[in-house]
Design a protein around this motif. Structure first.
Motif, mmCIF file in Angstrom:
data_model
loop_
_atom_site.group_PDB
_atom_site.id
_atom_site.type_symbol
_atom_site.label_atom_id
_atom_site.label_comp_id
_atom_site.label_asym_id
_atom_site.label_seq_id
_atom_site.Cartn_x
_atom_site.Cartn_y
_atom_site.Cartn_z
ATOM 1 N N GLU A 25 0.835 -1.203 0.000
ATOM 2 C CA GLU A 25 0.000 0.000 0.000
ATOM 3 C C GLU A 25 0.875 1.259 0.000
ATOM 4 O O GLU A 25 0.626 2.217 -0.729
ATOM 5 C CB GLU A 25 -0.892 -0.044 1.259
ATOM 6 C CG GLU A 25 -1.640 1.221 1.552
ATOM 7 C CD GLU A 25 -3.055 1.175 1.028
ATOM 8 O OE1 GLU A 25 -3.501 0.074 0.671
ATOM 9 O OE2 GLU A 25 -3.691 2.235 0.976
ATOM 10 N N GLY A 29 1.129 4.038 -3.086
ATOM 11 C CA GLY A 29 0.854 5.467 -2.920
ATOM 12 C C GLY A 29 1.879 6.309 -3.665
ATOM 13 O O GLY A 29 1.542 7.244 -4.383
ATOM 14 N N SER A 31 3.907 5.177 -6.119
ATOM 15 C CA SER A 31 3.982 4.924 -7.564
ATOM 16 C C SER A 31 2.866 5.658 -8.311
ATOM 17 O O SER A 31 3.076 6.149 -9.411
ATOM 18 C CB SER A 31 4.002 3.422 -7.870
ATOM 19 O OG SER A 31 2.740 2.871 -7.663
ATOM 20 N N HIS A 32 1.668 5.779 -7.697
ATOM 21 C CA HIS A 32 0.592 6.559 -8.333
ATOM 22 C C HIS A 32 1.014 8.022 -8.483
ATOM 23 O O HIS A 32 0.836 8.643 -9.523
ATOM 24 C CB HIS A 32 -0.696 6.533 -7.488
ATOM 25 C CG HIS A 32 -1.296 5.172 -7.345
ATOM 26 N ND1 HIS A 32 -1.523 4.337 -8.404
ATOM 27 C CD2 HIS A 32 -1.745 4.508 -6.245
ATOM 28 C CE1 HIS A 32 -2.069 3.215 -7.970
ATOM 29 N NE2 HIS A 32 -2.204 3.293 -6.661
ATOM 30 N N TYR A 33 1.586 8.554 -7.404
ATOM 31 C CA TYR A 33 1.977 9.956 -7.392
ATOM 32 C C TYR A 33 3.084 10.228 -8.414
ATOM 33 O O TYR A 33 3.032 11.187 -9.186
ATOM 34 C CB TYR A 33 2.418 10.344 -5.979
ATOM 35 C CG TYR A 33 2.857 11.777 -5.830
ATOM 36 C CD1 TYR A 33 1.995 12.826 -6.123
ATOM 37 C CD2 TYR A 33 4.136 12.092 -5.376
ATOM 38 C CE1 TYR A 33 2.392 14.146 -5.978
ATOM 39 C CE2 TYR A 33 4.538 13.398 -5.217
ATOM 40 C CZ TYR A 33 3.671 14.429 -5.521
ATOM 41 O OH TYR A 33 4.071 15.729 -5.368
ATOM 42 N N LYS A 35 3.796 8.497 -11.015
ATOM 43 C CA LYS A 35 3.228 8.356 -12.373
ATOM 44 C C LYS A 35 2.555 9.670 -12.805
ATOM 45 O O LYS A 35 2.775 10.164 -13.915
ATOM 46 C CB LYS A 35 2.217 7.218 -12.383
ATOM 47 C CG LYS A 35 1.523 6.997 -13.727
ATOM 48 C CD LYS A 35 0.424 5.937 -13.565
ATOM 49 C CE LYS A 35 -0.493 5.863 -14.775
ATOM 50 N NZ LYS A 35 0.121 5.129 -15.898
ATOM 51 N N ALA A 36 1.738 10.227 -11.894
ATOM 52 C CA ALA A 36 1.032 11.474 -12.217
ATOM 53 C C ALA A 36 2.026 12.599 -12.499
ATOM 54 O O ALA A 36 1.878 13.350 -13.459
ATOM 55 C CB ALA A 36 0.090 11.860 -11.078
ATOM 56 N N GLU A 39 3.877 11.783 -15.947
ATOM 57 C CA GLU A 39 3.041 11.902 -17.143
ATOM 58 C C GLU A 39 2.549 13.335 -17.353
ATOM 59 O O GLU A 39 2.128 13.692 -18.444
ATOM 60 C CB GLU A 39 1.893 10.891 -17.084
ATOM 61 C CG GLU A 39 2.454 9.483 -17.240
ATOM 62 C CD GLU A 39 1.410 8.390 -17.299
ATOM 63 O OE1 GLU A 39 0.205 8.700 -17.160
ATOM 64 O OE2 GLU A 39 1.803 7.224 -17.464
ATOM 65 N N ARG A 99 -0.623 16.932 -3.396
ATOM 66 C CA ARG A 99 -1.035 15.641 -3.940
ATOM 67 C C ARG A 99 -0.183 14.488 -3.412
ATOM 68 O O ARG A 99 -0.509 13.328 -3.622
ATOM 69 C CB ARG A 99 -0.918 15.672 -5.467
ATOM 70 C CG ARG A 99 -1.942 16.560 -6.128
ATOM 71 C CD ARG A 99 -1.624 16.743 -7.599
ATOM 72 N NE ARG A 99 -2.688 17.474 -8.276
ATOM 73 C CZ ARG A 99 -2.501 18.318 -9.280
ATOM 74 N NH1 ARG A 99 -1.280 18.547 -9.721
ATOM 75 N NH2 ARG A 99 -3.505 18.920 -9.837
ATOM 76 N N GLY A 100 0.940 14.812 -2.774
ATOM 77 C CA GLY A 100 1.873 13.779 -2.337
ATOM 78 C C GLY A 100 1.248 12.857 -1.292
ATOM 79 O O GLY A 100 0.359 13.255 -0.562
ATOM 80 N N PRO A 101 1.740 11.592 -1.220
ATOM 81 C CA PRO A 101 1.144 10.615 -0.311
ATOM 82 C C PRO A 101 1.655 10.711 1.126
ATOM 83 O O PRO A 101 1.718 9.716 1.810
ATOM 84 C CB PRO A 101 1.533 9.281 -0.959
ATOM 85 C CG PRO A 101 2.829 9.571 -1.631
ATOM 86 C CD PRO A 101 2.790 11.011 -2.057
#
Lengths: 115, 407
Positions: A25, A29, A31-33, A35-36, A39, A99-101
């Protein structure tokens, strides 16, 4: 404009990195950030850092260098990762920081490289 | 009521009126705010001992005026400035000893704040500060802006007002629609900043939604028949009516279509419908009315048990023509997907220029959702990941993670 985002993590956050139940988990968190960020085309550079107890700190005192285990300052939250992003202004840099986790982020503008 | 509470009440009711009144006569907004801060401080001391006076505004005005005189003397102000103060003194006297209500010039103030000469980014903060007396630090947090930067922006805007770059009259008929739209947009931005805090974790931001409705109601009181003002109020009330339904017991995010309608506020929905009906009588459609009409169709689910997506899609077509913001384009795609199929929705999403949606979270959340429905699993997973990475709200982030696990 280049801004550095310093992501602070608590001892608990750091422990999630190795906790078999929380590890997936925790990493997701990030890797999603990441990636965003990538990209959206704003990343200049970035890295996660190993936990603070693995740090080595050097302090010169009265001309003598003292080498210590651990971070320079013992605070509840320590830097867990750094990103340098290229965005038009501080407002947008703060939006990315939000936006960071993690729960604590410090944002500073980079000094442009010297000519 | 204790003195402190009474003063807070008076502050709430009088602050905006006094700022508007004094600014229009004195121009130097910064000096006006300082003078009023002193006046409220004096009130706190005096009213505590002697009770709140009959006409708190007149009392506060008298003290604030004295502060302005001191400052004008100190700055060696010109004669016309002193003349304005003398006029004010007369008016203050008259107000204190007559039955006339304190003049309400907040409408002018709202138009000053949303004036074309004022940077659009600072219009909303300026309104919050001058009409509601909210401090810069709190505004900065709500809008994710560095507090020092927010302070500078407000100071620059106030300098523009002081230096006479802005007309203090209400706009004429030709300018009216555009100028009013700027006011409405600034008020709606207040609502948006409070609304984004879905989890309601931050009471300061939740309060901002209330402040927006307060400003909207104020505007409605001053312009009861303006259709777009009614539209804005209807829109905000429809959204506000669902506040309690947006979270489950654990604080998790609940999307509109899954909300428990018994948690919607009937009173607010009724009021919203009344405003929308009143707006329609003018026969002049606008983007706030259209957006409110979309919310009104959603609200019908409470009576009919179903959502008329085709109707919503058609309303979005109208909205796209009037105000093709990225949010509206994404909203239309969502409605079309529900009404006519996920593939139609995805096709509309693909038409939006890449530059506009690069870091626009709702686009990626909808792309993910529709891809999942089309069983384009790879695309769904990738879009969910990007949507999660772009989220600033932890409860929506959790919701998206759950959705992503079902791919």
């Amino acid at each position: 404009m280049h801004y550095t985002l310093l992501f602070y993590e608590s001892a608990e956050d750091f422990s999630h990195r190795t906790d078999p139940l929380r590890k997936k988990e925790y990493l997701a968190g990030w890797s999603h950030y990441v990636k965003a960020l990538r990209e959206s085309g704003v990343v200049v550079s970035g890295n996660g850092l190993h936990s603070p107890e693995t740090a080595t700190s050097l302090k010169r005192h009265n001309g003598k260098m003292l080498v210590q285990d651990g971070p320079v300052t013992e605070t509840k939250e320590q830097i867990g990762g750094i990103f340098v992003i290229d965005v038009p202004d501080l407002d947008i840099a703060l939006k990315w920081a939000a936006r960071g986790p993690v729960n604590t982020v410090e944002v500073r503008q980079n000094i442009p490289p010297m000519e | 009521m204790d003195a402190h509470h009474a003063i807070e009440q008076a502050a709430r009711d009088s602050y905006g009126r006094l700022v508007a009144y004094l600014t229009i006569r004195w121009r130097d907004l910064h000096a006006v705010e300082d003078a009023l801060a002193d006046a409220f401080l004096a009130a706190l001391k005096t009213w505590h001992d002697n009770g709140v006076p009959n006409k708190p505004e007149a009392w506060l005005l008298t003290v604030a005026r004295r502060r302005l005189i001191d400052r004008a003397r100190h700055d060696q102000a010109q004669d016309d400035a002193m003349q304005a103060l003398i006029e004010m003194a007369k008016e203050a006297q008259e107000l204190a000893f007559s039955d006339t209500a304190f003049p309400d010039e907040r409408l002018k103030m709202l138009f000053i704040c949303a004036h074309p000469a004022i940077n659009p980014h600072v219009r909303t903060p300026l309104m919050l500060q001058t009409v509601l007396g909210i401090d810069a630090a709190r505004i900065a947090s709500a809008f994710l802006v560095k507090p020092a930067t927010m302070g500078q922006r407000l100071t620059r805007a106030k300098a523009k007002i002081r230096d006479g770059h802005i007309r203090f009259e209400l706009p004429d008929a030709k300018e009216w629609p555009l100028r009013l739209d700027a006011v409405l947009e600034a008020i709606y931005a207040v609502y948006g900043s409070g609304w984004d805090d879905v989890a309601g974790l931050d009471p300061r931001r939740r309060d901002l939604a209330q402040e927006a409705i307060y400003l909207g109601r104020l505007l409605l009181k001053l312009m009861p028949d303006e259709p777009e003002v009614n539209g804005l109020i209807a829109l905000m009330l429809h959204c506000e009516a669902r506040r309690d339904a947006r979270r489950n017991e654990k604080g998790g995010y609940v999307p509109l279509t899954k909300q428990d309608i018994s948690l919607w506020s009937e009173t607010m929905i009724e009021e919203a419908e009344r405003c929308l009906g009143h707006a329609a009588q003018a026969g002049c459609i606008g983007r706030f009315q259209l957006d409110a009409a979309i919310q009104s169709v959603h609200a019908e689910r409470a009576r009919t048990g179903r959502t008329e997506w085709e109707e919503i899609a058609l309303l979005y077509e109208g909205l796209v023509r009037l105000a093709p913001t990225t949010g509206v384009l994404v909203g239309r795609a969502a409605a079309v997907a529900e009404a006519r199929g996920a593939d139609k929705g995805l096709a509309l999403l693909k038409e939006i220029p890449a530059e506009r949606i690069k870091s626009y979270q709702p686009f990626w959340a909808l792309t993910a959702h529709l891809s999942k429905r089309m069983q384009q699993n790879e695309q769904a997973r990738s879009a969910y990941s990007r949507a999660i990475g772009l989220c600033t709200d932890p409860s929506i982030r959790e919701f998206l993670k759950q959705q992503a696990r079902q791919v």
